[in-house]
Scaffold this active site. Structure first.
Site, mmCIF file in Angstrom:
data_model
loop_
_atom_site.group_PDB
_atom_site.id
_atom_site.type_symbol
_atom_site.label_atom_id
_atom_site.label_comp_id
_atom_site.label_asym_id
_atom_site.label_seq_id
_atom_site.Cartn_x
_atom_site.Cartn_y
_atom_site.Cartn_z
ATOM 1 N N SER B 15 0.817 -1.217 0.000
ATOM 2 C CA SER B 15 0.000 0.000 0.000
ATOM 3 C C SER B 15 0.850 1.265 0.000
ATOM 4 O O SER B 15 0.399 2.309 -0.477
ATOM 5 C CB SER B 15 -0.925 0.026 1.222
ATOM 6 O OG SER B 15 -0.171 -0.092 2.421
ATOM 7 N N ASP B 199 -0.466 7.720 9.838
ATOM 8 C CA ASP B 199 -1.202 6.812 10.720
ATOM 9 C C ASP B 199 -0.267 5.860 11.460
ATOM 10 O O ASP B 199 -0.689 4.817 11.932
ATOM 11 C CB ASP B 199 -2.241 6.027 9.914
ATOM 12 C CG ASP B 199 -1.580 5.173 8.837
ATOM 13 O OD1 ASP B 199 -0.331 5.240 8.708
ATOM 14 O OD2 ASP B 199 -2.292 4.445 8.122
ATOM 15 N N HIS B 202 1.799 4.454 7.246
ATOM 16 C CA HIS B 202 1.864 4.945 5.863
ATOM 17 C C HIS B 202 2.470 6.348 5.813
ATOM 18 O O HIS B 202 2.229 7.170 6.683
ATOM 19 C CB HIS B 202 0.458 4.987 5.251
ATOM 20 C CG HIS B 202 -0.164 3.633 5.112
ATOM 21 N ND1 HIS B 202 -1.016 3.115 6.058
ATOM 22 C CD2 HIS B 202 -0.037 2.680 4.146
ATOM 23 C CE1 HIS B 202 -1.409 1.901 5.671
ATOM 24 N NE2 HIS B 202 -0.828 1.609 4.529
#
Lengths: 260, 260
Positions: B15, B199, B202
């Site tokens: 991600s 967060d 990320h």
């Protein structure tokens, strides 16, 4: 080597397209929302007009006999006029009738069944050039070394924008009328266009936001099956992996659901 | 259909790679500076670990018999560890020795002359996962409905970052050691990593800036011929068009000068 796993959105145009991958440019935003679904290819050519683009587009866009090996262009944006509308004796100037005919030629290369480049799967979006802020542009050119004269006129670029709309209407191609959108957003006040243009000609982030939003609106209205929310990722989302037998669920899929 | 006119930079990862096309993400920045030279393909898969990526990469990367038709991957970034380092019983957890062996397998798919995916032209860059801010990550997970337990530990992710460096050293692949870069930038204070992580896991724009900068530094040091300033645009710059005979100058060129 990159396998052909994702179809693409191709952005064809001049410097305003080429610059679309700045932070908050329309290319950046499209890349972000279409991640894992469609790749976004920047095919913007700074300084080019439609006349110079035609021989380039003939090389960029695959001919029918090549198409089985290469990514399918699902969406093609065609965005010209800013350079074609330069005032003579600028070498970039393309007379208005020739501009319209060039645009038609580029479109029909893709849409005409008798064309070597025919691609029935490709959806085209035309974009009108932004209005010129001639005060801002004139000041920019005057500040150069050596100083240069103003090379574009507000009303001339408007005519080229209107020509894009006329071509779109005749060819049945949807148009993002950026010229009108920005001029309205500026309260029909040329001076206020500086809010959207950093040098009187090229878009800043606020200007690109309008392009992005209206491209998405156009997709939603004319080919909603290609809206990013309607596509699936070509490889399955992490939560949908079969953890007992991952390979079974990790096979390439079609992003466009109607292709299945 | 998109002709094969530009070679590519392929960004393979999880991600943190997939999110790299946000405004000021590393993918956005690479796309911008490599415009008209190399396309940048986002091959980041949110939630994936190296084990799930292998069967996907076998489909993403062209085998030798397909390579003549598809874009050449000039640069391949491989960036994993953030999910592999999840703590058991997380389904994403990959034991450290298996993580190293998976990374080696992905690299050797490309670098081993006996591999079906062998590509001698592809330059690889490994990237270590960023350090985890476990306070920030823990608070984020605790705030979910239902609340979730902390799934990563600071020191465990550090071990996976060290494993990436060891694989790079053994395989002769340069490494962007983001883990160390960010930890040093945070003054070796886990709490201060929130400046670079939105967060706890990320990257935000500031975090991506380090990745981008060090990828460019790595290119400059290890394969300077691929730095964007050393490449030419595949179609000629506007000022170099022969205006008397444009088509002659508007022919596709190789971006990498040593390819000529």
């Amino acid at each position: 080597m990159a396998s052909n796993v994702q179809d693409v959105i191709m952005l064809l145009g001049d410097s305003i397209t080429q610059g679309g991958f700045i932070a908050d440019g329309f290319g950046q935003k499209l890349s972000h929302v279409y991640a894992r679904k469609l790749d976004v290819l920047n095919r913007g050519f700074s300084g080019y007009n439609t006349t110079w683009t035609i021989p380039v587009f003939e090389q960029l866009f695959a001919q029918q006999h090549e198409q089985q090996h290469v990514p399918k262009v699902r969406i093609l944006t065609i965005w010209f006029g800013a350079n074609d509308a330069c005032i003579p004796p600028s070498i970039q100037h393309v007379p208005l009738p020739e501009f319209s005919s060039n645009l038609r030629r580029i479109i029909r290369m893709v849409t005409s069944p008798t064309s070597a480049w025919y691609s029935s799967i490709t959806k085209i979006i035309l974009i009108t050039p932004p209005p010129v802020n001639t005060r801002q542009r004139g000041a920019d050119l005057a500040s150069r070394d050596p100083p240069r004269d103003l090379d574009r006129e507000f009303e001339v670029t408007h005519q080229y924008a209107e020509a894009v709309k006329a071509v779109g209407a005749r060819e049945g191609v949807p148009v993002v009328d950026l010229w009108t959108i920005l001029y309205e957003a500026a309260g029909r006040d040329e001076a206020k266009l500086s809010e959207f243009l950093y040098d009187g000609l090229h878009l800043n982030e606020k200007g690109y936001q309008f392009v992005y939003d209206d491209i998405i609106n156009t997709i939603n209205k004319h080919f909603p099956e290609l809206h990013y929310d309607k596509l699936q990722s070509v490889f399955v989302g992490h939560a949908d992996i079969n953890f007992d037998n991952p390979a079974e669920t990790l096979k390439l899929r079609k992003a466009v659901l109607s292709d299945r």
